[in-house]
Design a protein around this motif. Structure first.
Motif, mmCIF file in Angstrom:
data_model
loop_
_atom_site.group_PDB
_atom_site.id
_atom_site.type_symbol
_atom_site.label_atom_id
_atom_site.label_comp_id
_atom_site.label_asym_id
_atom_site.label_seq_id
_atom_site.Cartn_x
_atom_site.Cartn_y
_atom_site.Cartn_z
ATOM 1 N N THR A 216 0.840 -1.195 0.000
ATOM 2 C CA THR A 216 0.000 0.000 0.000
ATOM 3 C C THR A 216 0.874 1.243 0.000
ATOM 4 O O THR A 216 1.744 1.408 0.864
ATOM 5 C CB THR A 216 -0.926 0.024 1.228
ATOM 6 N N ALA A 217 0.648 2.113 -0.974
ATOM 7 C CA ALA A 217 1.357 3.386 -1.058
ATOM 8 C C ALA A 217 0.467 4.474 -0.471
ATOM 9 O O ALA A 217 -0.679 4.654 -0.894
ATOM 10 C CB ALA A 217 1.700 3.710 -2.506
ATOM 11 N N VAL A 218 0.996 5.194 0.505
ATOM 12 C CA VAL A 218 0.275 6.303 1.132
ATOM 13 C C VAL A 218 0.940 7.598 0.693
ATOM 14 O O VAL A 218 2.082 7.869 1.044
ATOM 15 C CB VAL A 218 0.284 6.176 2.669
ATOM 16 N N LEU A 219 0.226 8.394 -0.086
ATOM 17 C CA LEU A 219 0.735 9.661 -0.595
ATOM 18 C C LEU A 219 0.176 10.782 0.272
ATOM 19 O O LEU A 219 -1.049 10.863 0.464
ATOM 20 C CB LEU A 219 0.321 9.871 -2.051
ATOM 21 N N ILE A 220 1.051 11.620 0.815
ATOM 22 C CA ILE A 220 0.607 12.704 1.698
ATOM 23 C C ILE A 220 1.185 14.012 1.178
ATOM 24 O O ILE A 220 2.409 14.193 1.130
ATOM 25 C CB ILE A 220 1.057 12.463 3.147
ATOM 26 N N GLY A 221 0.311 14.932 0.775
ATOM 27 C CA GLY A 221 0.768 16.186 0.197
ATOM 28 C C GLY A 221 0.039 17.378 0.769
ATOM 29 O O GLY A 221 -1.155 17.302 1.081
ATOM 30 N N GLY A 222 0.747 18.483 0.888
ATOM 31 C CA GLY A 222 0.146 19.726 1.348
ATOM 32 C C GLY A 222 0.267 20.804 0.304
ATOM 33 O O GLY A 222 1.351 21.043 -0.241
ATOM 34 N N GLY A 223 -0.854 21.452 -0.024
ATOM 35 C CA GLY A 223 -0.835 22.534 -1.001
ATOM 36 C C GLY A 223 -0.327 22.076 -2.353
ATOM 37 O O GLY A 223 -0.674 20.997 -2.837
ATOM 38 N N ILE A 224 0.551 22.882 -2.947
ATOM 39 C CA ILE A 224 1.096 22.549 -4.270
ATOM 40 C C ILE A 224 2.106 21.411 -4.164
ATOM 41 O O ILE A 224 2.612 20.925 -5.182
ATOM 42 C CB ILE A 224 1.722 23.803 -4.913
ATOM 43 N N GLY A 225 2.372 20.937 -2.938
ATOM 44 C CA GLY A 225 3.230 19.779 -2.749
ATOM 45 C C GLY A 225 2.706 18.513 -3.384
ATOM 46 O O GLY A 225 3.450 17.535 -3.538
ATOM 47 N N VAL A 226 1.447 18.507 -3.769
ATOM 48 C CA VAL A 226 0.895 17.336 -4.457
ATOM 49 C C VAL A 226 1.386 17.246 -5.901
ATOM 50 O O VAL A 226 1.086 16.266 -6.590
ATOM 51 C CB VAL A 226 -0.654 17.341 -4.439
ATOM 52 N N ALA A 227 2.144 18.227 -6.373
ATOM 53 C CA ALA A 227 2.525 18.304 -7.788
ATOM 54 C C ALA A 227 3.116 17.019 -8.355
ATOM 55 O O ALA A 227 2.771 16.621 -9.472
ATOM 56 C CB ALA A 227 3.475 19.472 -8.018
ATOM 57 N N PRO A 228 4.023 16.302 -7.664
ATOM 58 C CA PRO A 228 4.594 15.097 -8.278
ATOM 59 C C PRO A 228 3.714 13.863 -8.181
ATOM 60 O O PRO A 228 4.073 12.805 -8.724
ATOM 61 C CB PRO A 228 5.897 14.886 -7.489
ATOM 62 N N PHE A 229 2.568 13.955 -7.531
ATOM 63 C CA PHE A 229 1.765 12.762 -7.265
ATOM 64 C C PHE A 229 1.075 12.141 -8.487
ATOM 65 O O PHE A 229 0.909 10.923 -8.536
ATOM 66 C CB PHE A 229 0.729 13.048 -6.171
ATOM 67 N N PRO A 230 0.624 12.907 -9.485
ATOM 68 C CA PRO A 230 0.021 12.252 -10.650
ATOM 69 C C PRO A 230 0.961 11.273 -11.355
ATOM 70 O O PRO A 230 0.567 10.151 -11.687
ATOM 71 C CB PRO A 230 -0.377 13.426 -11.546
ATOM 72 N N LEU A 231 2.212 11.680 -11.582
ATOM 73 C CA LEU A 231 3.165 10.775 -12.227
ATOM 74 C C LEU A 231 3.508 9.617 -11.297
ATOM 75 O O LEU A 231 3.650 8.464 -11.738
ATOM 76 C CB LEU A 231 4.435 11.538 -12.616
ATOM 77 N N LEU A 232 3.631 9.885 -10.001
ATOM 78 C CA LEU A 232 3.884 8.831 -9.022
ATOM 79 C C LEU A 232 2.731 7.835 -8.992
ATOM 80 O O LEU A 232 2.952 6.620 -8.933
ATOM 81 C CB LEU A 232 4.101 9.444 -7.641
ATOM 82 N N THR A 233 1.510 8.332 -9.061
ATOM 83 C CA THR A 233 0.334 7.463 -9.064
ATOM 84 C C THR A 233 0.366 6.497 -10.240
ATOM 85 O O THR A 233 0.081 5.307 -10.098
ATOM 86 C CB THR A 233 -0.956 8.311 -9.106
ATOM 87 N N ARG A 234 0.733 7.001 -11.412
ATOM 88 C CA ARG A 234 0.830 6.124 -12.585
ATOM 89 C C ARG A 234 1.927 5.075 -12.400
ATOM 90 O O ARG A 234 1.756 3.907 -12.744
ATOM 91 C CB ARG A 234 1.111 6.947 -13.847
ATOM 92 N N LYS A 235 3.051 5.492 -11.823
ATOM 93 C CA LYS A 235 4.167 4.575 -11.613
ATOM 94 C C LYS A 235 3.800 3.478 -10.618
ATOM 95 O O LYS A 235 4.324 2.351 -10.691
ATOM 96 C CB LYS A 235 5.374 5.363 -11.104
ATOM 97 N N LEU A 236 2.889 3.778 -9.695
ATOM 98 C CA LEU A 236 2.501 2.833 -8.647
ATOM 99 C C LEU A 236 1.367 1.903 -9.068
ATOM 100 O O LEU A 236 0.770 1.236 -8.230
ATOM 101 C CB LEU A 236 2.083 3.601 -7.386
ATOM 102 N N GLU A 237 1.077 1.872 -10.350
ATOM 103 C CA GLU A 237 0.011 1.002 -10.848
ATOM 104 C C GLU A 237 0.250 -0.437 -10.391
ATOM 105 O O GLU A 237 1.348 -0.979 -10.506
ATOM 106 C CB GLU A 237 -0.039 1.053 -12.377
ATOM 107 N N GLY A 238 -0.784 -1.036 -9.811
ATOM 108 C CA GLY A 238 -0.672 -2.385 -9.263
ATOM 109 C C GLY A 238 -0.623 -2.390 -7.745
ATOM 110 O O GLY A 238 -0.875 -3.417 -7.121
#
Length: 251
Positions: free
Chosen positions: A105-127
């Motif tokens: 389980t990947a837990v992504l925690i972001g504040g404000g514009i800190g979420v910026a890298p999460f879309p690409l990370l989300t794709r990489k975490l497929e599965g």
């Protein structure tokens, strides 16, 4: 690392003062990893003099996406770009998130514009199972683009959990007790310091640090962060921006 004279494809306003810029940069798009960044020359003149660092938000085919909000003259100029405008982009730079390893389980925690890298990370975490905690000042500043399984927290309680994103995570973490998790954090330093304190000796946790990175590859020595073990400093641009949470001291 490449230098590309890139063409703006589109610009989209998201929420609050946040923007999403899509540019054609084929070499960077094919080599970028989640958590890495690029240094962008925001104008064709010598003003502003220095490039600005931006996390890569997403990449597909020949295109790279940057998510940012307006904080000064450089980002104001970037927000004014139109399709067809040109940008000189240097990247990919730095070390990104390590998505390999033994966790489910990947837990992504972001504040404000800190979420910026999460879309690409989300794709990489497929599965992997993914849970994303997104914090913001208010509902008008919550950003959800490109993420999934989102739990929101707002300082004023106008959407989701009433409080900061770390308190929100603490209120939900009991649901993860039987899961093997890895935390990926990105946001302002006070948020990351609180997350580091929560994660230390308990969770596998990686933190993407924010810093002024003028050169982007360690020449100017302008982005030091203290090592937690031994003496000396890392450079955020060259050794990071992503670090294991137990390797650094956040001040």
């Amino acid at each position: 690392m490449y230098t590309e004279l890139s063409t703006v494809e589109s610009r989209e306003k998201l929420n609050g003062n946040a923007y999403l810029l899509k540019v054609k940069a084929p070499q960077i798009a094919k080599s970028i990893k989640p958590g890495q960044f690029c240094n962008i020359k925001v104008s064709e003149t010598n003003y502003p003099l220095l490039r600005r660092p931006f996390s890569v938000c997403y990449a597909e085919e020949d295109f790279v996406y940057f998510m940012f909000d307006i904080h000064g003259e450089g980002t104001k100029m970037l927000a004014g770009k139109k399709p067809g405008d040109r940008l000189n982009i240097l990247g990919p730079l730095g070390n990104g998130f390590d998505t390999e390893g033994d966790y489910d389980t990947a837990v992504l925690i972001g504040g404000g514009i800190g979420v910026a890298p999460f879309p690409l990370l989300t794709r990489k975490l497929e599965g992997k199972e993914i849970i994303t905690f997104v914090g913001a000042r208010s509902a008008n500043h919550v950003i959800k683009w490109g993420m999934k399984n989102i739990v929101t927290a707002t300082d004023d309680g106008s959407e989701g959990f009433n409080g900061n994103v770390i308190a929100c995570f603490q209120s939900e973490v009991h649901k993860l007790e039987k899961k093997k998790i890895r935390i990926f954090g990105c946001g302002p330093n006070p948020m990351l310091k609180a997350l580091q304190k929560e994660a230390i000796n308990k969770y596998d946790c990686q933190l993407s640090m924010e810093s002024a990175m003028a050169c982007g590859f360690g020449i100017c020595q302008g982005c030091p962060i203290k090592k937690s073990q031994g003496e000396g400093y890392y450079l955020v641009c060259k050794d990071g921006p992503v670090f294991d949470s137990d390797k650094i001291i956040i001040e």
